[in-house]
Design a protein around this motif. Sequence first.
Motif, PDB file in Angstrom:
ATOM      1  N   TRP A 109      39.408  74.196  16.085  1.00 40.63           N
ATOM      2  CA  TRP A 109      40.789  73.865  16.434  1.00 40.63           C
ATOM      3  C   TRP A 109      41.563  73.348  15.224  1.00 40.63           C
ATOM      4  N   ILE A 110      41.169  73.804  14.038  1.00 46.06           N
ATOM      5  CA  ILE A 110      41.790  73.287  12.810  1.00 46.06           C
ATOM      6  C   ILE A 110      42.759  74.278  12.176  1.00 46.06           C
ATOM      7  N   SER A 111      42.993  75.393  12.861  1.00 44.76           N
ATOM      8  CA  SER A 111      43.902  76.405  12.321  1.00 44.76           C
ATOM      9  C   SER A 111      45.348  75.908  12.374  1.00 44.76           C
ATOM     10  N   THR A 112      46.224  76.692  11.778  1.00 45.40           N
ATOM     11  CA  THR A 112      47.650  76.336  11.745  1.00 45.40           C
ATOM     12  C   THR A 112      48.240  76.260  13.149  1.00 45.40           C
ATOM     13  N   THR A 113      47.916  77.219  14.003  1.00 52.20           N
ATOM     14  CA  THR A 113      48.457  77.223  15.366  1.00 52.20           C
ATOM     15  C   THR A 113      48.103  75.945  16.104  1.00 52.20           C
ATOM     16  N   TYR A 114      46.828  75.615  16.136  1.00 52.16           N
ATOM     17  CA  TYR A 114      46.402  74.473  16.957  1.00 52.16           C
ATOM     18  C   TYR A 114      46.782  73.138  16.329  1.00 52.16           C
ATOM     19  N   THR A 115      46.832  73.077  15.002  1.00 53.95           N
ATOM     20  CA  THR A 115      47.284  71.834  14.368  1.00 53.95           C
ATOM     21  C   THR A 115      48.763  71.620  14.630  1.00 53.95           C
ATOM     22  N   MET A 116      49.549  72.698  14.587  1.00 56.49           N
ATOM     23  CA  MET A 116      50.975  72.556  14.855  1.00 56.49           C
ATOM     24  C   MET A 116      51.242  72.203  16.318  1.00 56.49           C
ATOM     25  N   LEU A 117      50.398  72.696  17.228  1.00 55.62           N
ATOM     26  CA  LEU A 117      50.526  72.267  18.623  1.00 55.62           C
ATOM     27  C   LEU A 117      50.249  70.772  18.752  1.00 55.62           C
ATOM     28  N   ASP A 118      49.244  70.283  18.026  1.00 56.00           N
ATOM     29  CA  ASP A 118      48.976  68.841  18.025  1.00 56.00           C
ATOM     30  C   ASP A 118      50.191  68.070  17.507  1.00 56.00           C
ATOM     31  N   LEU A 119      50.766  68.552  16.412  1.00 55.84           N
ATOM     32  CA  LEU A 119      51.928  67.874  15.829  1.00 55.84           C
ATOM     33  C   LEU A 119      53.134  67.925  16.773  1.00 55.84           C
ATOM     34  N   ASN A 146      53.067  68.214  20.020  1.00 52.96           N
ATOM     35  CA  ASN A 146      52.805  67.347  21.162  1.00 52.96           C
ATOM     36  C   ASN A 146      52.865  65.870  20.799  1.00 52.96           C
ATOM     37  N   CYS A 147      52.688  65.553  19.517  1.00 56.04           N
ATOM     38  CA  CYS A 147      52.887  64.175  19.054  1.00 56.04           C
ATOM     39  C   CYS A 147      54.375  63.819  19.015  1.00 56.04           C
ATOM     40  N   GLY A 148      55.232  64.842  18.935  1.00 60.03           N
ATOM     41  CA  GLY A 148      56.669  64.606  18.875  1.00 60.03           C
ATOM     42  C   GLY A 148      57.254  64.686  17.489  1.00 60.03           C
ATOM     43  N   ILE A 149      56.585  65.392  16.580  1.00 59.83           N
ATOM     44  CA  ILE A 149      57.065  65.502  15.203  1.00 59.83           C
ATOM     45  C   ILE A 149      58.499  66.036  15.174  1.00 59.83           C
ATOM     46  N   ASP A 150      59.254  65.595  14.193  1.00 58.80           N
ATOM     47  CA  ASP A 150      60.604  66.108  13.980  1.00 58.80           C
ATOM     48  C   ASP A 150      60.492  67.577  13.554  1.00 58.80           C
ATOM     49  N   PRO A 151      61.011  68.522  14.351  1.00 57.06           N
ATOM     50  CA  PRO A 151      60.866  69.934  14.001  1.00 57.06           C
ATOM     51  C   PRO A 151      61.691  70.364  12.800  1.00 57.06           C
ATOM     52  N   ALA A 152      62.611  69.505  12.361  1.00 55.35           N
ATOM     53  CA  ALA A 152      63.409  69.829  11.173  1.00 55.35           C
ATOM     54  C   ALA A 152      62.651  69.573   9.883  1.00 55.35           C
ATOM     55  N   LEU A 153      61.495  68.948   9.973  1.00 53.80           N
ATOM     56  CA  LEU A 153      60.687  68.671   8.787  1.00 53.80           C
ATOM     57  C   LEU A 153      60.348  69.978   8.072  1.00 53.80           C
ATOM     58  N   GLY A 154      60.499  69.999   6.756  1.00 55.58           N
ATOM     59  CA  GLY A 154      60.304  71.226   5.996  1.00 55.58           C
ATOM     60  C   GLY A 154      58.950  71.868   6.215  1.00 55.58           C
ATOM     61  N   ALA A 155      57.899  71.075   6.240  1.00 63.76           N
ATOM     62  CA  ALA A 155      56.557  71.615   6.433  1.00 63.76           C
ATOM     63  C   ALA A 155      56.435  72.307   7.780  1.00 63.76           C
ATOM     64  N   TYR A 156      57.048  71.723   8.802  1.00 66.23           N
ATOM     65  CA  TYR A 156      56.993  72.324  10.132  1.00 66.23           C
ATOM     66  C   TYR A 156      57.730  73.656  10.134  1.00 66.23           C
ATOM     67  N   GLN A 157      58.925  73.680   9.583  1.00 67.08           N
ATOM     68  CA  GLN A 157      59.730  74.899   9.558  1.00 67.08           C
ATOM     69  C   GLN A 157      59.010  76.032   8.812  1.00 67.08           C
ATOM     70  N   THR A 158      58.486  75.721   7.653  1.00 66.82           N
ATOM     71  CA  THR A 158      57.811  76.743   6.844  1.00 66.82           C
ATOM     72  C   THR A 158      56.597  77.306   7.563  1.00 66.82           C
ATOM     73  N   SER A 159      55.789  76.439   8.124  1.00 69.67           N
ATOM     74  CA  SER A 159      54.556  76.897   8.761  1.00 69.67           C
ATOM     75  C   SER A 159      54.832  77.635  10.072  1.00 69.67           C
ATOM     76  N   ALA A 160      55.875  77.236  10.788  1.00 73.71           N
ATOM     77  CA  ALA A 160      56.246  77.961  12.008  1.00 73.71           C
ATOM     78  C   ALA A 160      56.634  79.399  11.681  1.00 73.71           C
ATOM     79  N   ARG A 161      57.368  79.577  10.613  1.00 69.59           N
ATOM     80  CA  ARG A 161      57.754  80.924  10.204  1.00 69.59           C
ATOM     81  C   ARG A 161      56.540  81.745   9.755  1.00 69.59           C
ATOM     82  N   LEU A 162      55.598  81.099   9.091  1.00 70.53           N
ATOM     83  CA  LEU A 162      54.371  81.787   8.711  1.00 70.53           C
ATOM     84  C   LEU A 162      53.616  82.293   9.941  1.00 70.53           C
ATOM     85  N   LEU A 163      53.553  81.469  10.979  1.00 60.48           N
ATOM     86  CA  LEU A 163      52.884  81.884  12.206  1.00 60.48           C
ATOM     87  C   LEU A 163      53.572  83.086  12.827  1.00 60.48           C
ATOM     88  N   LEU A 164      54.887  83.027  12.908  1.00 54.88           N
ATOM     89  CA  LEU A 164      55.637  84.113  13.526  1.00 54.88           C
ATOM     90  C   LEU A 164      55.453  85.416  12.759  1.00 54.88           C
TER      91      LEU A 164
END
Length: 307
Positions: free
Chosen positions: A67-77, A79-97
Amino acid sequence: MEGLVKWLLEGDPAIVYQTQRDLLGMEGERLKELRKHMESAGWVKAFLDKRDPDTGLWGKGLYSPKWISTTYTMLDLKNCGIDPALGAYQTSARLLLEGLWKIPAKKKDRWQDLCICGMLLNLCCYGGIQHRKLDEIIDYVMDKQFPDGAWNCQWEVDHDHSSLHTTINILEGLLEYRRHAYAYRRNEIERAVKEAHEFILMHQLFLSDRTGEIIDRKMTMLSYPSRWRYDVLRCLDYFQAAGVSYDPRMEAGFALLEKKRKKDGTWPVQQKYTGRVHFDMEQTGKSSRWNTLRILRVLQYYGKILD
């Protein structure tokens, strides 16, 4: 409940943030400060520290290893309530897509699992990502809705009955799609979501509509994180987040949660799903702030008073 709230406020910054937001009604700048604090302390920081800054990936992969892949780690983040505007979140979400979704070029090529499509909608729409691929995913999801109102990843071989696992992943994705005002096929999606809710309620959240027996014992266990799997608490937490009105067919689920409560008033983690993890947020068998928080916000939303 006052004692439970105090206990929650002694937990990780992610728990504190959601307790203030969901149970105590905090808004405005103070709530934003609590969210920002997560990036420098606790579980959110620990997850972010595991990201490879050069590739933008976790666990060197998009969907696996679990459960350490990008998909499941981002789901953890998420569900924690991370700010989705954070650069790391935005970049990695686009990589997944970009990496996980494509329309098969040949008939023999396999379509992406519907569960993963739900996860992509969940993560990308939470981040407000704008991309034609999201429209393509919506087309695929809408095309694969079964006559019973929901979805099944095994649609190629199972043509008779939807899966609660697949359905909850898609519903969570469509919730973020609806929350963030995406317009494509909006009216059709609203109808599809209501039909899927009815499918779940027809099963009283975890019972066979044919025999009345429990579909899968794991669905009755208090798990966190849920990963791709459906369970009663995940369903009820989704229902409150989606603003679904009370229905008497939820009562079996509420009764199940009441039976799980410990003598000290908290709820435990009863099981975890096998796989690699970056770290354990909580220990199986111990009192769980995650599960206690989620149950309290469900009970609060539906007006259920604790004894």
